[in-house]
Motif scaffolding. Structure first.
Motif, mmCIF file in Angstrom:
data_model
loop_
_atom_site.group_PDB
_atom_site.id
_atom_site.type_symbol
_atom_site.label_atom_id
_atom_site.label_comp_id
_atom_site.label_asym_id
_atom_site.label_seq_id
_atom_site.Cartn_x
_atom_site.Cartn_y
_atom_site.Cartn_z
ATOM 1 N N ILE A 19 0.844 -1.209 0.000
ATOM 2 C CA ILE A 19 0.000 0.000 0.000
ATOM 3 C C ILE A 19 0.873 1.250 0.000
ATOM 4 O O ILE A 19 0.636 2.201 -0.758
ATOM 5 C CB ILE A 19 -0.947 -0.005 1.215
ATOM 6 N N MET A 50 2.233 1.784 -3.392
ATOM 7 C CA MET A 50 1.188 2.284 -4.300
ATOM 8 C C MET A 50 0.985 3.791 -4.117
ATOM 9 O O MET A 50 0.736 4.513 -5.082
ATOM 10 C CB MET A 50 -0.140 1.567 -4.045
ATOM 11 N N PRO A 103 -1.764 8.532 -9.991
ATOM 12 C CA PRO A 103 -2.947 7.766 -10.419
ATOM 13 C C PRO A 103 -2.753 7.066 -11.763
ATOM 14 O O PRO A 103 -3.168 5.909 -11.927
ATOM 15 C CB PRO A 103 -4.043 8.834 -10.480
ATOM 16 N N LEU A 104 -2.105 7.733 -12.710
ATOM 17 C CA LEU A 104 -1.892 7.112 -14.022
ATOM 18 C C LEU A 104 -0.973 5.897 -13.898
ATOM 19 O O LEU A 104 -1.212 4.853 -14.511
ATOM 20 C CB LEU A 104 -1.311 8.124 -15.015
ATOM 21 N N ARG A 138 -0.649 4.013 -11.313
ATOM 22 C CA ARG A 138 -1.422 2.937 -10.669
ATOM 23 C C ARG A 138 -2.309 2.239 -11.696
ATOM 24 O O ARG A 138 -2.437 1.012 -11.686
ATOM 25 C CB ARG A 138 -2.285 3.525 -9.545
ATOM 26 N N LEU A 139 -2.909 3.020 -12.581
ATOM 27 C CA LEU A 139 -3.771 2.424 -13.609
ATOM 28 C C LEU A 139 -2.934 1.577 -14.564
ATOM 29 O O LEU A 139 -3.348 0.483 -14.964
ATOM 30 C CB LEU A 139 -4.512 3.525 -14.379
ATOM 31 N N LEU A 142 -2.152 -1.693 -12.900
ATOM 32 C CA LEU A 142 -3.312 -2.588 -12.953
ATOM 33 C C LEU A 142 -3.431 -3.216 -14.342
ATOM 34 O O LEU A 142 -3.626 -4.428 -14.478
ATOM 35 C CB LEU A 142 -4.594 -1.810 -12.613
ATOM 36 N N GLN A 143 -3.296 -2.372 -15.372
ATOM 37 C CA GLN A 143 -3.410 -2.881 -16.743
ATOM 38 C C GLN A 143 -2.348 -3.936 -17.018
ATOM 39 O O GLN A 143 -2.621 -4.980 -17.630
ATOM 40 C CB GLN A 143 -3.248 -1.712 -17.729
ATOM 41 N N ASN A 160 -0.870 -5.873 -14.809
ATOM 42 C CA ASN A 160 -1.197 -7.096 -14.060
ATOM 43 C C ASN A 160 -2.303 -7.889 -14.768
ATOM 44 O O ASN A 160 -2.231 -9.108 -14.880
ATOM 45 C CB ASN A 160 -1.645 -6.746 -12.635
ATOM 46 N N VAL A 161 -3.331 -7.173 -15.216
ATOM 47 C CA VAL A 161 -4.433 -7.838 -15.915
ATOM 48 C C VAL A 161 -3.928 -8.508 -17.188
ATOM 49 O O VAL A 161 -4.255 -9.669 -17.472
ATOM 50 C CB VAL A 161 -5.551 -6.824 -16.236
ATOM 51 N N ASN A 162 -3.107 -7.784 -17.950
ATOM 52 C CA ASN A 162 -2.588 -8.356 -19.191
ATOM 53 C C ASN A 162 -1.760 -9.609 -18.918
ATOM 54 O O ASN A 162 -1.838 -10.593 -19.664
ATOM 55 C CB ASN A 162 -1.755 -7.317 -19.940
ATOM 56 N N ILE A 205 -2.094 -11.698 -16.363
ATOM 57 C CA ILE A 205 -3.023 -12.782 -15.993
ATOM 58 C C ILE A 205 -3.684 -13.351 -17.249
ATOM 59 O O ILE A 205 -3.821 -14.564 -17.406
ATOM 60 C CB ILE A 205 -4.091 -12.257 -15.003
ATOM 61 N N LEU A 206 -4.079 -12.464 -18.161
ATOM 62 C CA LEU A 206 -4.749 -12.918 -19.379
ATOM 63 C C LEU A 206 -3.807 -13.730 -20.268
ATOM 64 O O LEU A 206 -4.225 -14.720 -20.887
ATOM 65 C CB LEU A 206 -5.311 -11.723 -20.153
ATOM 66 N N ARG A 217 -3.551 -17.126 -18.713
ATOM 67 C CA ARG A 217 -4.792 -17.854 -18.963
ATOM 68 C C ARG A 217 -4.837 -18.369 -20.407
ATOM 69 O O ARG A 217 -5.183 -19.512 -20.677
ATOM 70 C CB ARG A 217 -5.987 -16.945 -18.708
ATOM 71 N N GLU A 218 -4.435 -17.499 -21.342
ATOM 72 C CA GLU A 218 -4.439 -17.891 -22.754
ATOM 73 C C GLU A 218 -3.467 -19.045 -22.991
ATOM 74 O O GLU A 218 -3.767 -19.997 -23.707
ATOM 75 C CB GLU A 218 -4.052 -16.664 -23.599
ATOM 76 N N PHE A 258 -8.190 -0.117 -20.013
ATOM 77 C CA PHE A 258 -8.909 0.732 -19.053
ATOM 78 C C PHE A 258 -8.785 2.209 -19.427
ATOM 79 O O PHE A 258 -9.774 2.943 -19.431
ATOM 80 C CB PHE A 258 -8.341 0.542 -17.642
ATOM 81 N N VAL A 299 -8.120 1.597 -7.203
ATOM 82 C CA VAL A 299 -6.722 1.506 -7.646
ATOM 83 C C VAL A 299 -6.169 2.907 -7.917
ATOM 84 O O VAL A 299 -5.048 3.241 -7.513
ATOM 85 C CB VAL A 299 -6.607 0.615 -8.911
ATOM 86 N N LEU A 300 -6.955 3.737 -8.581
ATOM 87 C CA LEU A 300 -6.492 5.104 -8.879
ATOM 88 C C LEU A 300 -6.129 5.856 -7.602
ATOM 89 O O LEU A 300 -5.280 6.740 -7.603
ATOM 90 C CB LEU A 300 -7.568 5.887 -9.633
ATOM 91 N N GLY A 353 -4.942 4.340 -4.899
ATOM 92 C CA GLY A 353 -3.844 3.691 -4.188
ATOM 93 C C GLY A 353 -4.100 2.287 -3.677
ATOM 94 O O GLY A 353 -3.230 1.725 -2.995
ATOM 95 N N PRO A 386 -4.120 -1.637 -3.747
ATOM 96 C CA PRO A 386 -3.507 -2.710 -4.540
ATOM 97 C C PRO A 386 -4.518 -3.833 -4.809
ATOM 98 O O PRO A 386 -4.453 -4.899 -4.220
ATOM 99 C CB PRO A 386 -2.351 -3.184 -3.643
ATOM 100 N N PHE A 438 -11.003 -6.818 -13.622
ATOM 101 C CA PHE A 438 -10.966 -6.972 -15.072
ATOM 102 C C PHE A 438 -11.939 -6.044 -15.782
ATOM 103 O O PHE A 438 -12.001 -6.029 -17.000
ATOM 104 C CB PHE A 438 -11.273 -8.432 -15.454
ATOM 105 N N GLN A 480 -10.080 12.965 -10.222
ATOM 106 C CA GLN A 480 -8.687 12.533 -10.315
ATOM 107 C C GLN A 480 -8.199 12.890 -11.716
ATOM 108 O O GLN A 480 -8.864 12.539 -12.708
ATOM 109 C CB GLN A 480 -8.570 11.024 -10.125
ATOM 110 N N LEU A 510 -5.758 12.070 -14.563
ATOM 111 C CA LEU A 510 -4.895 10.966 -14.974
ATOM 112 C C LEU A 510 -3.771 11.443 -15.879
ATOM 113 O O LEU A 510 -2.649 10.947 -15.811
ATOM 114 C CB LEU A 510 -5.708 9.897 -15.703
#
Lengths: 58, 162
Positions: free
Chosen positions: A26, A29, A34-35, A37-38, A41-42, A44-46, A48-49, A52-53, B9, B32-33, B35, B37, B41, B117, B119
């Motif tokens: 935390i 983070m 904010p960008l 962090r986004l 996330l993107q 991490n998601v990619n 995982i995908l 999975r693939e 996203f 997430v934006l 903070g 963790p 999806f 926020q 970005l």
């Protein structure tokens, strides 16, 4: 001139609170924008995908 | 359309903002934006259901090639978007959930519990604040939501907000 030694990395283990929440994660983070962090996330998601693939193709 | 293999996203948020859609980002992406963790999806938003906003939103949804995830033959319509229901969509930029209302209310109710926020230059997104998002999580019995609630409580504490 002598080379300066590399800075020591922080090798402490993650710090968890009484509820099992990773506090060091935390705090890290909160150092990000904010960008960023986004984007994390993107990423991490990619990842995982992609796993999975790969597993679906096996 | 594969609902998971294409996800962007930031792209979804850019499209909504460029069209000047009135919405509040309410799901895990909003946390997430700020903070948290967490991993998610999909993008969850509560939209203003005024006729003008719904019309603008439909244009964006058409551009994103939005379809219902369980009914890929069906596109959202004006009558869907003016309801309090949840429209669970897949788009060419990934899953997008349009929520007419959540436990704490609709767009107008949530507005005072939200903040802007930034970005990137020119991209300002209204997000549900963490305390309100925590209340949403606390209202659900799912163990996954309880685990997320613990993270949100600690995050609020680290930010000095509780």
């Amino acid at each position: 001139m002598d080379k300066q030694p590399d800075p020591e990395p922080d090798t402490r283990p993650p710090e968890y609170d009484e509820n099992g929440v990773d506090v060091s994660l935390i705090r890290w983070m909160l150092t990000l924008t904010p960008l960023e962090r986004l984007q994390l996330l993107q990423s991490n998601v990619n990842a995982i995908l992609r796993v999975r693939e790969y597993l679906e193709r096996k | 359309m594969n609902i998971l293999n294409e996800s962007n996203f930031l792209g979804i948020l850019r499209e909504l903002a460029a069209a000047e859609i009135e919405f509040i980002l309410v799901g895990s992406v909003s946390a997430v934006l700020q903070g948290a963790p967490l991993v998610t999806f999909d993008v969850d938003i509560v939209h203003s259901r005024t006729p003008d906003n719904v019309r603008k939103l439909l244009v964006v949804l058409e551009k994103l090639e939005a379809r219902y995830r369980i009914r890929p033959d069906l596109s959202p319509s004006e009558s869907h978007l003016v309801s309090r229901g949840h429209q669970l969509l897949s788009t060419k930029m990934g899953p997008l959930d349009l929520l007419g209302a959540i436990a704490q209310g609709e767009y107008e109710d949530l507005f005072p519990m939200s903040k802007i926020q930034e970005l990137e230059p020119g991209l300002r997104v209204r997000v549900l604040n963490l305390a309100a998002y925590l209340r949403e999580k606390e209202a659900r019995p799912d163990p996954k939501d309880r685990a997320a609630a613990e993270i949100l409580r600690r995050l609020l504490s680290e930010r000095g907000e509780i």
